[in-house]
Design an enzyme around this catalytic site. Structure first.
Site, PDB file in Angstrom:
ATOM      1  N   ASP A 189       0.871  -1.184   0.000  1.00 33.20           N
ATOM      2  CA  ASP A 189       0.000   0.000   0.000  1.00 33.20           C
ATOM      3  C   ASP A 189       0.903   1.227   0.000  1.00 33.20           C
ATOM      4  O   ASP A 189       1.470   1.578   1.027  1.00 33.20           O
ATOM      5  CB  ASP A 189      -0.878  -0.052   1.243  1.00 33.20           C
ATOM      6  CG  ASP A 189      -1.714   1.196   1.467  1.00 33.20           C
ATOM      7  OD1 ASP A 189      -1.838   2.016   0.538  1.00 33.20           O
ATOM      8  OD2 ASP A 189      -2.219   1.362   2.592  1.00 33.20           O
ATOM      9  N   GLU A 223      -1.263  10.548   0.672  1.00 30.83           N
ATOM     10  CA  GLU A 223      -2.549   9.871   0.844  1.00 30.83           C
ATOM     11  C   GLU A 223      -2.695   9.293   2.243  1.00 30.83           C
ATOM     12  O   GLU A 223      -3.793   9.291   2.806  1.00 30.83           O
ATOM     13  CB  GLU A 223      -2.687   8.754  -0.196  1.00 30.83           C
ATOM     14  CG  GLU A 223      -4.080   8.140  -0.282  1.00 30.83           C
ATOM     15  CD  GLU A 223      -4.312   7.014   0.714  1.00 30.83           C
ATOM     16  OE1 GLU A 223      -5.482   6.642   0.923  1.00 30.83           O
ATOM     17  OE2 GLU A 223      -3.317   6.505   1.296  1.00 30.83           O
ATOM     18  N   ASP A 244      -5.583   1.201  -5.263  1.00 27.33           N
ATOM     19  CA  ASP A 244      -5.058   1.079  -3.901  1.00 27.33           C
ATOM     20  C   ASP A 244      -5.301  -0.346  -3.416  1.00 27.33           C
ATOM     21  O   ASP A 244      -5.762  -1.199  -4.181  1.00 27.33           O
ATOM     22  CB  ASP A 244      -5.735   2.105  -2.986  1.00 27.33           C
ATOM     23  CG  ASP A 244      -4.799   2.637  -1.906  1.00 27.33           C
ATOM     24  OD1 ASP A 244      -3.997   1.854  -1.387  1.00 27.33           O
ATOM     25  OD2 ASP A 244      -4.885   3.835  -1.583  1.00 27.33           O
TER      26      ASP A 244
END
Length: 388
Positions: A189, A223, A244
């Site tokens: 991620d 993010e 994502d």
């Protein structure tokens, strides 16, 4: 145009390179430089915002309504909160992740005088000293400390070597790419999402695929702290697809194989028409997929909407086991995502009205309202007969 063939070796090479570059939110300059260099190697000119968010445009037959895909280069990490009297460092997290997954992590601390290595440990780390207290110690950031691999036994020693409050801490990814396709690492991620974007772009360029409208390739830098895609969109963009991780866990439909299409996250439903177009493209192109809803999750698309962008948004994900911990996915999911991106960007524009930011009702979309019909013909009931 159908999905394009994805170079899995290139995708994995990109992922390996990205994982090797530390980039906790706020310390992303070097990974931004790497992504920009790769875009230039592919022949794509990139432009950067002041802080380093990346935008690259692959021209299509028309400028509007442009499409955009976005992934983030920043990762979880930590910062020094205090220099402790015992010569160790108190740290606080960058992004939302549990200290449970920080315990035992190898890390790098970046000071003004240079980088130092260290390990995040629980305060009661020695079994030979604390015995069963090691197992009963509470979990939390206030219960861990960063042991520096240097001769530091006091706060003064830390100051002498150049440590200070606010120093950035990156967490080692410890990647393993297994022969059976499983990929295990911290920071999948969203470096896996960035690698997917590069693999899709490489396929489009290699095949010389024609795009109906401009495609914007966006890479955000914050993010993990909720800023994400807030300042990288232009007014040409009508639809934004975030790439994502999806949460593969009990009670979730996400999977480490195929594409997971998110129908909603904690900020609400994703765009009805864009999401269902992606599902149709999966069906038409024989791309394995599943649908999921995330309760404790937001992505680049949320920050774009909150910043005032009037765009259709969708989220497509690679299923990750143990998200924000020791993460695992499979190359099948990453390849499937890249295939879907190529199918989407080469597909025809269906909502022509989106080329204008504001217009009348003509061409506006509709959603089905009629009552559903059974898949089979209803059975005609036999007439009721009375006895003679």
């Amino acid at each position: 145009m159908p999905r394009l063939a994805i170079d899995s070796d290139y995708l994995l090479q990109r992922l390996d390179t990205l994982l090797s570059i530390p980039s906790p939110t706020g310390y992303t300059d070097m990974v931004v430089r790497e992504c920009t260099a790769e875009l230039e190697r592919l022949g794509i000119e990139a432009e950067l915002t002041r802080r380093g968010a990346i935008r690259a445009v692959l021209q299509g037959s028309a400028r509007r309504p442009a499409r955009a895909v976005i992934a983030h280069v920043d990762t979880l990490g930590a910062q020094v909160k205090a220099l402790k009297d015992n010569g160790r460092l108190e740290v606080v997290p960058i992004g939302h992740w549990s200290a449970r997954f920080a315990e035992g992590a190898r890390a790098t601390i970046y000071t003004e005088k240079g980088a130092w290595r260290g390990t995040i440990l629980p305060m009661k780390a020695s079994g030979h000293t604390y015995n069963e207290e090691v197992d009963t110690a509470p979990v939390g950031w206030q219960h861990v400390e960063l042991r520096v691999d240097a001769l530091v036994r006091t706060k003064v020693d830390c100051e002498r070597l150049g440590f200070s409050v606010g120093d950035f801490v990156s967490i080692d990814p410890q990647p393993e790419f297994l022969d059976n396709g499983f990929l295990v690492s911290r920071h999948l991620d969203d470096k896996a999402g960035v690698a997917v974007m590069f693999a899709a772009l490489e396929a489009i360029l290699r095949e010389g695929a024609q795009l109906p409208v401009d495609a914007h390739w966006l890479f955000s830098i914050a993010e993990e702290v909720g800023v994400g895609g807030s300042s990288v969109l232009t007014s040409d963009v009508a639809s934004l697809i975030a790439i994502d991780n999806g949460t593969a866990a009990p009670g979730q439909a996400s999977d480490e194989f195929g594409v997971t299409v998110s129908m909603a996250d904690q900020t609400g439903p994703f765009d009805y028409h864009l999401t269902r177009k992606l599902i149709r493209l999966c069906r038409d192109n024989d791309i394995r997929y599943q649908q999921d809803v995330f309760r404790f999750y937001r992505s680049d698309s949320a920050s774009a909407l909150e910043a005032g962008a009037d765009v259709r948004t969708a989220l497509i994900t690679f299923g990750v086991d143990a998200s924000h911990g020791y993460e695992r996915t499979n190359i099948h999911a990453l390849r499937s995502l890249a295939e879907l991106v190529t199918a989407y960007l080469t597909s025809p524009i269906e909502i022509q009205r989106d080329a204008k930011e504001v217009s009348g009702i003509e061409g506006f979309t509709t959603q089905p309202m009629e009552e559903a019909k059974a898949a089979h013909e209803p059975v005609t009931p036999r007439p009721y007969r009375t006895k003679a």
